[in-house]
Design an enzyme around this catalytic site. Structure first.
Site, PDB file in Angstrom:
ATOM      1  N   SER A  53       0.719  -1.048   0.039  1.00 45.62           N
ATOM      2  CA  SER A  53       0.110  -0.065   0.085  1.00 45.62           C
ATOM      3  C   SER A  53       0.902   1.273  -0.030  1.00 45.62           C
ATOM      4  O   SER A  53       1.808   1.332  -0.943  1.00 45.62           O
ATOM      5  CB  SER A  53      -0.972   0.234   1.064  1.00 45.62           C
ATOM      6  OG  SER A  53      -1.953   0.957   1.016  1.00 45.62           O
ATOM      7  N   ASP A 197      -5.614  -3.373  -2.952  1.00 49.51           N
ATOM      8  CA  ASP A 197      -4.559  -3.009  -2.043  1.00 49.51           C
ATOM      9  C   ASP A 197      -3.951  -4.580  -1.402  1.00 49.51           C
ATOM     10  O   ASP A 197      -4.963  -5.183  -0.838  1.00 49.51           O
ATOM     11  CB  ASP A 197      -5.429  -2.300  -0.740  1.00 49.51           C
ATOM     12  CG  ASP A 197      -4.119  -1.834   0.402  1.00 49.51           C
ATOM     13  OD1 ASP A 197      -3.096  -2.291   0.393  1.00 49.51           O
ATOM     14  OD2 ASP A 197      -4.357  -0.674   0.745  1.00 49.51           O
TER      15      ASP A 197
END
Length: 340
Positions: A53, A197
């Protein structure tokens, strides 16, 4: 005969809280320059960099040769551009993600291409081995994007770095799954659709990186050295007697469910690392070298993943400075700077 240690840098996910590792690493690079070290960029000291991320964004930037201070400044100067135009909770967020990623996409693409004369760098351009967790929603399984650090890795190295960064940071409810396409190095168009993500399964990618070192680089555990950096943790606890544990509590008011799975996964990785390093009762001598740096975000500094409050972001940056003051010598010792 001494064996050169195999060093891993691992950076957690955490949205705008990426300010913490970016500032910590910027302080480290500044100290390297102050000491006139022959190598002054973080990537030059690590054999493998992994990030998820926001940690994936930072990892890719570092691996492409971008100074950590540039990414820190990017977060600080553009937080409102990235997260400032939040969609209304009702009714918009019932059907759409909270944020539009166009600003972030333009920002990362511009920043990454500066290092390559305006060309979009691809994963093959990473200056050190890099692996970035994502979740492939199209195929319904975890995936790890990898630069070309093994002959068998032929799938990912064509992918533009900015697209890998957008994929790993496509946090559910915050951004839509990332979809795009690209032209590979053979001139063929490749689809890159519905990527999410990597924090949904590896918000702390340290274990993943250790396994990569063992399997892709044939490194014994005893030769691996890991620097793992968090993004600040807010302990998720709730001991209240509640009768309402529905969507309003978990997903709508504060997106607690996102914090819960990120915190839980990261904590379990730390538990497993402890088990690997020193055994069940911590009685074993270190099986490998491991250094973890993080900071606790208490009630005086609660920083949401998409926070834009400059006072809070300043506090987070200050916490990184304090952690460097406390652990800077340990970091430099980890990098064996004393030998220069």
């Amino acid at each position: 005969m001494d064996t050169k240690p195999f060093r891993i840098l691992s950076i957690d996910g955490g949205g705008i809280r990426g300010i913490f590792p970016a500032k910590l690493l910027a302080e480290t690079e500044a100290e390297l320059a102050t000491r006139n070290c022959p190598k002054t960029q973080i990537w030059q000291y690590f054999d493998l960099i992994s990030g998820t991320s926001t940690g994936g964004i930072l990892s890719l930037a570092l691996s492409l040769g971008i100074p950590a201070i540039d990414i820190y400044n990017l977060y600080r100067e553009h937080a409102k551009g990235i997260f400032g135009n939040k969609r209304w909770l009702f009714p918009t967020q019932l059907f759409k993600s909270a944020h539009n990623r166009e600003y972030l996409e333009n920002l990362l693409r511009s920043e990454f291409s500066k290092q390559f004369a305006g060309r979009d760098p691809i994963l093959k351009d990473c200056k050190t081995a890099t692996c970035i967790p994502i979740y492939d929603l199209f195929q319904g399984k975890p995936s790890v994007l990898k630069s070309k650090y093994h002959p068998a890795f032929v799938r990912d190295f064509h992918i533009p770095a900015y697209q890998a960064a957008l994929a790993t940071s496509a946090a559910p409810t915050f951004f839509n799954p990332y979809s795009s396409d690209y032209i590979d190095t053979n001139g063929n168009k490749q689809l890159f659709h519905n990527k999410v993500d990597g924090g949904v399964f590896a918000n702390n990618p340290t274990l993943l990186a250790i396994i990569e070192a063992q399997k892709a680089f044939n490194q014994p555990l005893s030769n691996i050295e890991v620097l793992s950096i968090g993004t600040g943790h807010q302990r998720f606890v709730d001991g209240c007697s509640r009768s309402r544990w529905g969507l309003l509590y978990w997903a709508i008011s504060k997106k607690r469910i996102i914090d819960l799975f990120m915190q839980g996964q990261s904590q379990q990785v730390q538990n497993l690392i402890s088990l690997m390093k020193n055994g069940i009762d911590r009685s074993e001598p270190d099986n490998f070298r491991y250094m973890r740096i993080d900071t606790e975000l208490d009630d005086t500094c609660k920083v949401e993943l998409d926070d834009t409050n400059p006072v809070k972001l300043n506090k987070l940056a200050e916490k990184a400075q304090i952690e460097f003051q406390n652990h800077g010598n340990r970091i430099l010792n980890f990098l064996e700077i004393s030998k220069h």
